[in-house]
Design a protein around this motif. Structure first.
Motif, PDB file in Angstrom:
ATOM      1  N   ALA A 167       0.870  -1.177   0.000  1.00  0.00           N
ATOM      2  CA  ALA A 167       0.000   0.000   0.000  1.00  0.00           C
ATOM      3  C   ALA A 167       0.906   1.226   0.000  1.00  0.00           C
ATOM      4  N   ILE A 168       0.686   2.130  -0.951  1.00  0.00           N
ATOM      5  CA  ILE A 168       1.531   3.303  -1.098  1.00  0.00           C
ATOM      6  C   ILE A 168       0.695   4.560  -0.854  1.00  0.00           C
ATOM      7  N   SER A 169       0.864   5.160   0.298  1.00  0.00           N
ATOM      8  CA  SER A 169       0.256   6.449   0.672  1.00  0.00           C
ATOM      9  C   SER A 169      -1.234   6.557   0.372  1.00  0.00           C
ATOM     10  N   GLY A 170      -1.951   5.440   0.480  1.00  0.00           N
ATOM     11  CA  GLY A 170      -3.390   5.473   0.286  1.00  0.00           C
ATOM     12  C   GLY A 170      -3.834   5.690  -1.143  1.00  0.00           C
ATOM     13  N   VAL A 171      -2.899   5.780  -2.085  1.00  0.00           N
ATOM     14  CA  VAL A 171      -3.238   6.015  -3.486  1.00  0.00           C
ATOM     15  C   VAL A 171      -3.209   4.720  -4.299  1.00  0.00           C
ATOM     16  N   LEU A 172      -2.183   3.907  -4.077  1.00  0.00           N
ATOM     17  CA  LEU A 172      -2.021   2.656  -4.805  1.00  0.00           C
ATOM     18  C   LEU A 172      -1.827   1.516  -3.816  1.00  0.00           C
ATOM     19  N   SER A 173      -2.628   0.457  -3.973  1.00  0.00           N
ATOM     20  CA  SER A 173      -2.510  -0.711  -3.100  1.00  0.00           C
ATOM     21  C   SER A 173      -2.819  -1.954  -3.924  1.00  0.00           C
ATOM     22  N   GLY A 174      -2.437  -3.117  -3.364  1.00  0.00           N
ATOM     23  CA  GLY A 174      -2.725  -4.358  -4.051  1.00  0.00           C
ATOM     24  C   GLY A 174      -1.654  -5.392  -3.822  1.00  0.00           C
ATOM     25  N   ASP A 175      -1.600  -6.376  -4.706  1.00  0.00           N
ATOM     26  CA  ASP A 175      -0.582  -7.411  -4.623  1.00  0.00           C
ATOM     27  C   ASP A 175      -0.195  -7.869  -6.017  1.00  0.00           C
ATOM     28  N   VAL A 176       1.033  -8.355  -6.141  1.00  0.00           N
ATOM     29  CA  VAL A 176       1.531  -8.948  -7.376  1.00  0.00           C
ATOM     30  C   VAL A 176       2.246 -10.235  -6.998  1.00  0.00           C
ATOM     31  N   TYR A 177       2.129 -11.261  -7.836  1.00  0.00           N
ATOM     32  CA  TYR A 177       2.717 -12.541  -7.477  1.00  0.00           C
ATOM     33  C   TYR A 177       2.923 -13.407  -8.710  1.00  0.00           C
ATOM     34  N   VAL A 178       3.733 -14.440  -8.546  1.00  0.00           N
ATOM     35  CA  VAL A 178       3.918 -15.471  -9.557  1.00  0.00           C
ATOM     36  C   VAL A 178       3.334 -16.756  -9.007  1.00  0.00           C
ATOM     37  N   THR A 179       2.728 -17.579  -9.850  1.00  0.00           N
ATOM     38  CA  THR A 179       2.034 -18.771  -9.363  1.00  0.00           C
ATOM     39  C   THR A 179       2.272 -19.963 -10.280  1.00  0.00           C
ATOM     40  N   TYR A 180       2.184 -21.151  -9.706  1.00  0.00           N
ATOM     41  CA  TYR A 180       2.263 -22.394 -10.469  1.00  0.00           C
ATOM     42  C   TYR A 180       1.101 -23.273 -10.038  1.00  0.00           C
ATOM     43  N   ARG A 181       0.436 -23.910 -11.013  1.00  0.00           N
ATOM     44  CA  ARG A 181      -0.703 -24.768 -10.735  1.00  0.00           C
ATOM     45  C   ARG A 181      -0.544 -26.099 -11.458  1.00  0.00           C
ATOM     46  N   GLU A 182      -1.058 -27.155 -10.809  1.00  0.00           N
ATOM     47  CA  GLU A 182      -0.988 -28.479 -11.414  1.00  0.00           C
ATOM     48  C   GLU A 182      -2.204 -29.290 -10.980  1.00  0.00           C
ATOM     49  N   ARG A 183      -2.754 -30.065 -11.924  1.00  0.00           N
ATOM     50  CA  ARG A 183      -3.881 -30.942 -11.605  1.00  0.00           C
ATOM     51  C   ARG A 183      -3.677 -32.297 -12.257  1.00  0.00           C
ATOM     52  N   GLU A 184      -3.903 -33.358 -11.474  1.00  0.00           N
ATOM     53  CA  GLU A 184      -3.801 -34.727 -11.959  1.00  0.00           C
ATOM     54  C   GLU A 184      -5.180 -35.377 -11.922  1.00  0.00           C
ATOM     55  N   TYR A 185      -5.447 -36.224 -12.927  1.00  0.00           N
ATOM     56  CA  TYR A 185      -6.759 -36.860 -13.061  1.00  0.00           C
ATOM     57  C   TYR A 185      -6.673 -38.337 -12.702  1.00  0.00           C
ATOM     58  N   ASP A 186      -7.761 -38.856 -12.132  1.00  0.00           N
ATOM     59  CA  ASP A 186      -7.803 -40.269 -11.762  1.00  0.00           C
ATOM     60  C   ASP A 186      -7.730 -41.186 -12.969  1.00  0.00           C
ATOM     61  N   ASP A 187      -8.304 -40.731 -14.078  1.00  0.00           N
ATOM     62  CA  ASP A 187      -8.316 -41.541 -15.289  1.00  0.00           C
ATOM     63  C   ASP A 187      -6.959 -41.438 -15.985  1.00  0.00           C
ATOM     64  N   PRO A 188      -6.257 -42.541 -16.175  1.00  0.00           N
ATOM     65  CA  PRO A 188      -4.935 -42.476 -16.828  1.00  0.00           C
ATOM     66  C   PRO A 188      -4.995 -41.996 -18.270  1.00  0.00           C
ATOM     67  N   GLN A 189      -6.182 -41.999 -18.884  1.00  0.00           N
ATOM     68  CA  GLN A 189      -6.308 -41.512 -20.255  1.00  0.00           C
ATOM     69  C   GLN A 189      -6.260 -39.990 -20.337  1.00  0.00           C
ATOM     70  N   LEU A 190      -6.493 -39.321 -19.193  1.00  0.00           N
ATOM     71  CA  LEU A 190      -6.528 -37.863 -19.160  1.00  0.00           C
ATOM     72  C   LEU A 190      -5.169 -37.321 -18.745  1.00  0.00           C
ATOM     73  N   GLN A 191      -4.616 -36.433 -19.552  1.00  0.00           N
ATOM     74  CA  GLN A 191      -3.317 -35.853 -19.261  1.00  0.00           C
ATOM     75  C   GLN A 191      -3.430 -34.759 -18.216  1.00  0.00           C
ATOM     76  N   ASP A 192      -2.344 -34.595 -17.433  1.00  0.00           N
ATOM     77  CA  ASP A 192      -2.306 -33.557 -16.410  1.00  0.00           C
ATOM     78  C   ASP A 192      -2.357 -32.178 -17.058  1.00  0.00           C
ATOM     79  N   VAL A 193      -2.865 -31.205 -16.296  1.00  0.00           N
ATOM     80  CA  VAL A 193      -2.865 -29.810 -16.721  1.00  0.00           C
ATOM     81  C   VAL A 193      -2.008 -29.037 -15.734  1.00  0.00           C
ATOM     82  N   ASP A 194      -1.060 -28.254 -16.215  1.00  0.00           N
ATOM     83  CA  ASP A 194      -0.210 -27.466 -15.331  1.00  0.00           C
ATOM     84  C   ASP A 194       0.279 -26.232 -16.062  1.00  0.00           C
ATOM     85  N   GLY A 195       0.789 -25.277 -15.291  1.00  0.00           N
ATOM     86  CA  GLY A 195       1.326 -24.079 -15.928  1.00  0.00           C
ATOM     87  C   GLY A 195       1.685 -22.999 -14.936  1.00  0.00           C
TER      88      GLY A 195
END
Length: 325
Positions: A167-195
């Protein structure tokens, strides 16, 4: 706090796109100890899907679904260090629909329960700046074991983010970040999604009457498309609000998203691989009092995809009477 609301739309043309959305929400916070806060919330909603939803087959009318959800949170601050815990629950139930050929679209294979648990650690290295790291786990379980394409769509995943909250002097506030996500599926025919992705939530007040909001977010979403296991969504939005008069506000907004589908090895040529959509809004709202307002707005939408003959452009004008207690 409690909120009960409805969003009822009637089109001058194409009345088969009319919809009725309803919301019941409850939430609050409780101070349980010094520097400790417990938060809770729950909601029930009846919602509809817009024309740009392509993660499942759409019918002539908007697909209606109900959402039952809730969350529990706990936050504690230790001098410069802080920790936050958050549990989210969401259950969705989709109605069937009818396609252009008059056949029933069975959406029962979309009914599911989502659960997520996040841990956030923070360090206040300056009075107006905090470094943070978040790690989360999620689980999705469908009511039906197999979907319309004979896939088991149950999945689990995790995500991690690191960034700065400021937060900068009540004029500008917020957040910035980098993120990584991954999901695995029970069905072996379905490929994982990540990024990997970038995230931000910024609030700027150049004057006491004007506010500007900018947001960037990423997520992994579900689909019942036969050619894909899921898709990675990145969303961008920018909105400006200005108090023109004491009882008159104007706004302008632009947003953009990209859906990047994780195609299966068996996907046919021309299968859905990427969807993008631009939207632009302008509008004005007049407040008669705290409970009654009237707004007029215009929205331009442009949807494009690699699937032939599936692009569209929409121009929509809204006149909304709002009532709130």
């Amino acid at each position: 706090t409690a909120r009960v609301a409805a969003d009822i739309a009637r089109y001058a043309d194409y009345d088969f796109r009319d919809y009725e959305d309803y919301f019941v929400q409850l939430g609050g916070t409780v101070d349980v100890a010094s520097r400790s806060v417990f938060s809770y919330g729950g909601d029930w909603m009846q919602l509809h899907e817009e024309r740009n939803i392509r993660s499942a087959e759409q019918g002539i009318e908007p697909t209606v679904f109900t959402l039952l959800g809730g969350y529990l949170g706990y936050d504690h601050t230790f001098n410069r260090f802080s920790i936050g815990l958050l549990y989210n629950f969401r259950q969705m139930d989709y109605d069937d629909n009818i396609n252009l050929e008059g056949e029933i679209i069975d959406n029962q294979d979309r009914d599911r329960t989502d659960q997520a648990f996040d841990v956030r650690l923070g360090y206040q290295f300056k009075s107006d700046k905090q470094a943070f790291m978040t790690i989360g786990w999620n689980d999705t379980e469908y009511d039906q074991e197999l979907d319309r394409n004979q896939y088991n769509r149950n999945s689990s995943g995790w995500n991690a983010s690191a960034g700065i909250d400021f937060a900068i002097s009540g004029v500008l506030s917020g957040d910035v970040y980098v993120t990584y996500r991954e999901r695995e599926y029970d069905d072996p025919q379905l490929q994982d999604v990540d990024g990997w992705g970038l995230g931000a939530g910024l609030h700027w007040m150049p004057t006491t009457l004007t506010s500007v909001h900018a947001n960037v977010s990423t997520s992994i979403e579900d689909t019942t498309q036969a050619s894909s296991s899921g898709y990675f969504r990145t969303m961008y939005s920018l909105r400006a609000d200005h108090e023109l008069l004491r009882d008159l506000q104007i706004m302008a907004q632009i947003s953009y998203y990209v859906n990047d589908y994780q195609l299966l090895p068996t996907a046919l040529e021309g299968a859905r691989e990427e969807d993008t959509m631009w939207t632009g809004d302008i509008g004005a709202t007049y407040f008669f009092n705290r409970s009654v307002w009237l707004s007029a707005s215009y929205k331009y939408s442009n949807f494009s995809t690699n699937v032939p003959n599936d692009d569209f452009t929409a121009n929509t004008a809204w006149l909304v009477l709002g009532l709130e207690r």
